[in-house]
Design a protein around this motif. Structure first.
Motif, PDB file in Angstrom:
ATOM      1  N   ILE A 143      -7.406 -29.325  13.917  1.00 19.94           N
ATOM      2  CA  ILE A 143      -7.886 -30.525  14.594  1.00 19.94           C
ATOM      3  C   ILE A 143      -7.060 -30.719  15.871  1.00 19.94           C
ATOM      4  O   ILE A 143      -5.844 -30.527  15.855  1.00 19.94           O
ATOM      5  CB  ILE A 143      -7.729 -31.774  13.689  1.00 19.94           C
ATOM      6  CG1 ILE A 143      -8.589 -31.647  12.426  1.00 19.94           C
ATOM      7  CG2 ILE A 143      -8.130 -33.047  14.434  1.00 19.94           C
ATOM      8  CD1 ILE A 143      -8.369 -32.777  11.430  1.00 19.94           C
ATOM      9  N   ALA A 144      -7.712 -31.134  16.950  1.00 18.75           N
ATOM     10  CA  ALA A 144      -6.978 -31.454  18.178  1.00 18.75           C
ATOM     11  C   ALA A 144      -6.062 -32.647  17.928  1.00 18.75           C
ATOM     12  O   ALA A 144      -6.447 -33.619  17.270  1.00 18.75           O
ATOM     13  CB  ALA A 144      -7.958 -31.766  19.301  1.00 18.75           C
ATOM     14  N   MET A 145      -4.824 -32.567  18.449  1.00 17.98           N
ATOM     15  CA  MET A 145      -3.849 -33.642  18.264  1.00 17.98           C
ATOM     16  C   MET A 145      -3.043 -33.839  19.536  1.00 17.98           C
ATOM     17  O   MET A 145      -2.882 -32.912  20.327  1.00 17.98           O
ATOM     18  CB  MET A 145      -2.879 -33.311  17.113  1.00 17.98           C
ATOM     19  CG  MET A 145      -3.478 -33.362  15.737  1.00 17.98           C
ATOM     20  SD  MET A 145      -2.216 -33.017  14.457  1.00 17.98           S
ATOM     21  CE  MET A 145      -1.254 -34.532  14.525  1.00 17.98           C
ATOM     22  N   ALA A 146      -2.520 -35.040  19.702  1.00 17.36           N
ATOM     23  CA  ALA A 146      -1.671 -35.338  20.849  1.00 17.36           C
ATOM     24  C   ALA A 146      -0.632 -36.379  20.471  1.00 17.36           C
ATOM     25  O   ALA A 146      -0.871 -37.224  19.591  1.00 17.36           O
ATOM     26  CB  ALA A 146      -2.504 -35.849  22.021  1.00 17.36           C
ATOM     27  N   ILE A 147       0.538 -36.311  21.108  1.00 19.50           N
ATOM     28  CA  ILE A 147       1.577 -37.327  20.967  1.00 19.50           C
ATOM     29  C   ILE A 147       1.802 -37.965  22.332  1.00 19.50           C
ATOM     30  O   ILE A 147       2.057 -37.271  23.318  1.00 19.50           O
ATOM     31  CB  ILE A 147       2.909 -36.739  20.476  1.00 19.50           C
ATOM     32  CG1 ILE A 147       2.747 -36.022  19.145  1.00 19.50           C
ATOM     33  CG2 ILE A 147       3.962 -37.841  20.338  1.00 19.50           C
ATOM     34  CD1 ILE A 147       4.025 -35.384  18.642  1.00 19.50           C
ATOM     35  N   LYS A 148       1.728 -39.285  22.371  1.00 23.94           N
ATOM     36  CA  LYS A 148       1.966 -40.012  23.614  1.00 23.94           C
ATOM     37  C   LYS A 148       3.075 -41.038  23.390  1.00 23.94           C
ATOM     38  O   LYS A 148       2.954 -41.903  22.521  1.00 23.94           O
ATOM     39  CB  LYS A 148       0.684 -40.728  24.057  1.00 23.94           C
ATOM     40  CG  LYS A 148       0.838 -41.492  25.356  1.00 23.94           C
ATOM     41  CD  LYS A 148      -0.470 -42.196  25.719  1.00 23.94           C
ATOM     42  CE  LYS A 148      -0.334 -42.977  27.021  1.00 23.94           C
ATOM     43  NZ  LYS A 148      -1.587 -43.692  27.359  1.00 23.94           N
ATOM     44  N   PRO A 149       4.180 -40.949  24.153  1.00 23.73           N
ATOM     45  CA  PRO A 149       5.236 -41.955  24.042  1.00 23.73           C
ATOM     46  C   PRO A 149       4.807 -43.265  24.695  1.00 23.73           C
ATOM     47  O   PRO A 149       4.024 -43.267  25.651  1.00 23.73           O
ATOM     48  CB  PRO A 149       6.413 -41.321  24.781  1.00 23.73           C
ATOM     49  CG  PRO A 149       5.787 -40.378  25.745  1.00 23.73           C
ATOM     50  CD  PRO A 149       4.510 -39.886  25.124  1.00 23.73           C
ATOM     51  N   ILE A 150       5.327 -44.371  24.179  1.00 22.07           N
ATOM     52  CA  ILE A 150       4.966 -45.687  24.684  1.00 22.07           C
ATOM     53  C   ILE A 150       6.233 -46.451  25.052  1.00 22.07           C
ATOM     54  O   ILE A 150       7.080 -46.709  24.193  1.00 22.07           O
ATOM     55  CB  ILE A 150       4.166 -46.484  23.639  1.00 22.07           C
ATOM     56  CG1 ILE A 150       2.880 -45.729  23.266  1.00 22.07           C
ATOM     57  CG2 ILE A 150       3.831 -47.882  24.147  1.00 22.07           C
ATOM     58  CD1 ILE A 150       2.147 -46.306  22.084  1.00 22.07           C
ATOM     59  N   LYS A 151       6.394 -46.782  26.337  1.00 21.36           N
ATOM     60  CA  LYS A 151       7.491 -47.612  26.848  1.00 21.36           C
ATOM     61  C   LYS A 151       8.872 -47.026  26.578  1.00 21.36           C
ATOM     62  O   LYS A 151       9.800 -47.749  26.248  1.00 21.36           O
ATOM     63  CB  LYS A 151       7.395 -49.029  26.269  1.00 21.36           C
ATOM     64  CG  LYS A 151       6.170 -49.795  26.745  1.00 21.36           C
ATOM     65  CD  LYS A 151       6.180 -51.220  26.274  1.00 21.36           C
ATOM     66  CE  LYS A 151       4.983 -51.998  26.824  1.00 21.36           C
ATOM     67  NZ  LYS A 151       4.949 -53.393  26.354  1.00 21.36           N
ATOM     68  N   GLY A 152       9.033 -45.737  26.700  1.00 22.37           N
ATOM     69  CA  GLY A 152      10.351 -45.132  26.577  1.00 22.37           C
ATOM     70  C   GLY A 152      10.945 -44.861  27.945  1.00 22.37           C
ATOM     71  O   GLY A 152      10.334 -45.139  28.981  1.00 22.37           O
ATOM     72  N   THR A 153      12.156 -44.302  27.958  1.00 23.91           N
ATOM     73  CA  THR A 153      12.794 -43.920  29.201  1.00 23.91           C
ATOM     74  C   THR A 153      13.124 -42.432  29.169  1.00 23.91           C
ATOM     75  O   THR A 153      13.352 -41.860  28.105  1.00 23.91           O
ATOM     76  CB  THR A 153      14.093 -44.718  29.431  1.00 23.91           C
ATOM     77  OG1 THR A 153      14.992 -44.489  28.334  1.00 23.91           O
ATOM     78  CG2 THR A 153      13.806 -46.198  29.540  1.00 23.91           C
ATOM     79  N   GLY A 154      13.153 -41.813  30.340  1.00 23.74           N
ATOM     80  CA  GLY A 154      13.363 -40.373  30.418  1.00 23.74           C
ATOM     81  C   GLY A 154      12.083 -39.696  30.874  1.00 23.74           C
ATOM     82  O   GLY A 154      11.185 -40.330  31.432  1.00 23.74           O
ATOM     83  N   LYS A 155      11.971 -38.417  30.611  1.00 19.19           N
ATOM     84  CA  LYS A 155      10.767 -37.677  31.016  1.00 19.19           C
ATOM     85  C   LYS A 155       9.538 -38.152  30.257  1.00 19.19           C
ATOM     86  O   LYS A 155       8.465 -38.349  30.819  1.00 19.19           O
ATOM     87  CB  LYS A 155      10.978 -36.181  30.806  1.00 19.19           C
ATOM     88  CG  LYS A 155      11.987 -35.579  31.768  1.00 19.19           C
ATOM     89  CD  LYS A 155      12.067 -34.071  31.611  1.00 19.19           C
ATOM     90  CE  LYS A 155      13.035 -33.482  32.621  1.00 19.19           C
ATOM     91  NZ  LYS A 155      13.158 -32.012  32.485  1.00 19.19           N
ATOM     92  N   CYS A 156       9.672 -38.303  28.938  1.00 21.26           N
ATOM     93  CA  CYS A 156       8.631 -38.920  28.102  1.00 21.26           C
ATOM     94  C   CYS A 156       7.230 -38.362  28.378  1.00 21.26           C
ATOM     95  O   CYS A 156       6.276 -39.111  28.595  1.00 21.26           O
ATOM     96  CB  CYS A 156       8.624 -40.433  28.283  1.00 21.26           C
ATOM     97  SG  CYS A 156      10.178 -41.223  27.813  1.00 21.26           S
ATOM     98  N   SER A 157       7.108 -37.065  28.397  1.00 23.11           N
ATOM     99  CA  SER A 157       5.826 -36.450  28.735  1.00 23.11           C
ATOM    100  C   SER A 157       4.867 -36.420  27.541  1.00 23.11           C
ATOM    101  O   SER A 157       5.272 -36.536  26.383  1.00 23.11           O
ATOM    102  CB  SER A 157       6.040 -35.034  29.272  1.00 23.11           C
ATOM    103  OG  SER A 157       6.730 -34.246  28.329  1.00 23.11           O
ATOM    104  N   TYR A 158       3.622 -36.269  27.854  1.00 29.04           N
ATOM    105  CA  TYR A 158       2.542 -36.129  26.876  1.00 29.04           C
ATOM    106  C   TYR A 158       2.632 -34.741  26.245  1.00 29.04           C
ATOM    107  O   TYR A 158       2.899 -33.756  26.926  1.00 29.04           O
ATOM    108  CB  TYR A 158       1.235 -36.300  27.626  1.00 29.04           C
ATOM    109  CG  TYR A 158      -0.042 -36.170  26.850  1.00 29.04           C
ATOM    110  CD1 TYR A 158      -0.675 -37.278  26.307  1.00 29.04           C
ATOM    111  CD2 TYR A 158      -0.654 -34.921  26.698  1.00 29.04           C
ATOM    112  CE1 TYR A 158      -1.877 -37.157  25.633  1.00 29.04           C
ATOM    113  CE2 TYR A 158      -1.860 -34.794  26.021  1.00 29.04           C
ATOM    114  CZ  TYR A 158      -2.463 -35.920  25.491  1.00 29.04           C
ATOM    115  OH  TYR A 158      -3.650 -35.794  24.818  1.00 29.04           O
TER     116      TYR A 158
END
Length: 254
Positions: A143-158
């Motif tokens: 299954i297609a999956m993704a992780i997205k950070p929310i309101k963090g600091t740093g590079k925090c890429s998708y």
């Protein structure tokens, strides 16, 4: 006047102290890491959760997540583990059954058991200074999956695999439905052929000798933000600090 002031202080001081404690408690609660599992697929997904060794089990290791529904989880400090999606599952009233992909021992609640490959994995490690996370195709794809950070600091890429690899899966890696009409998962070359070259084991057990193969390149071209083979570190591991996370199943689906 002095009596009045003392009386006022006697009343206000506990309130001030309590307010300070309350703010501290609220800050502690809000500073916990929340990871939300969101199903954008047009069909139900049964998320599986496997903690790393010594880390606590969350949500009994699995549950059913209907389409367009979300499920938030509070992660303990320094928690690490993996998430994956099971689909095509049928369970009886006791929670016994089977999933077409990602099955964990025929149980609704995985209870620490990992998913049977091929399965797309979302992996996360919470750290003191920063978190590490990725989406991995090392165990194949379902299954297609993704992780997205929310309101963090740093590079925090998708991080993630948005493409439907089942549509472009090479014949030798395909897992087909019972009626043979469609591809329901795509094996990794390691799982399909059990070769040291594809598994990065034996004499291939280091980044110098284990290089991308024709199969891993297919995965990497389709999903450049996901792990395509064991030593695909530089373009696959993301970092962030002080973030919450959104893990989405079928992020490409509208």
């Amino acid at each position: 006047m002095a009596v009045t002031l003392r009386s006022l202080l006697a009343v206000m001081l506990p309130i001030i102290l309590f307010s300070h404690v309350e703010v501290k408690i609220l800050w502690c609660v809000s500073s916990a890491t929340i990871i939300t599992l969101y199903n954008k697929c047009p069909h139900p997904v049964w998320p599986g959760i496997q903690p790393s060794a010594g880390k606590p089990l969350l949500a009994r290791g699995g549950f059913k997540l209907p389409p367009n529904k979300a499920y938030p989880l509070r992660l303990p400090a320094l928690w690490s583990g993996r998430f994956w999606g099971r689909h095509g599952c049928v369970f009886d009233a006791s929670g016994r059954g089977r999933c077409a992909t990602g099955d964990c021992g025929g149980a609704l609640f995985c209870n620490g058991i990992g998913g049977a490959p091929p399965a797309t994995l979302a992996e996360i490690t919470l750290g003191q200074e920063q978190d590490f996370y990725d989406v991995s195709l090392v165990d194949g794809y379902n299954i297609a999956m993704a992780i997205k950070p929310i309101k963090g600091t740093g590079k925090c890429s998708y991080a993630g695999c948005v493409s439907d690899l089942n549509l472009m899966c090479p014949v030798g890696l395909q897992v087909r439905s019972k009626d043979n009409r469609r591809v329901v998962a795509c094996k990794s070359a390691c799982f399909a052929f059990n070769s040291p070259r594809y598994c990065c084991t034996g004499s291939f057990g280091n980044p110098q000798s284990c290089k991308p193969t024709a199969y891993s390149r297919i995965f990497k071209t389709a999903c450049p933000r996901a792990y395509s083979y064991a030593y695909d570190d530089p373009t696959s591991i993301a970092t962030c600090t002080g973030s919450n996370y959104l893990v989405t199943f079928c992020p490409h689906h509208r």
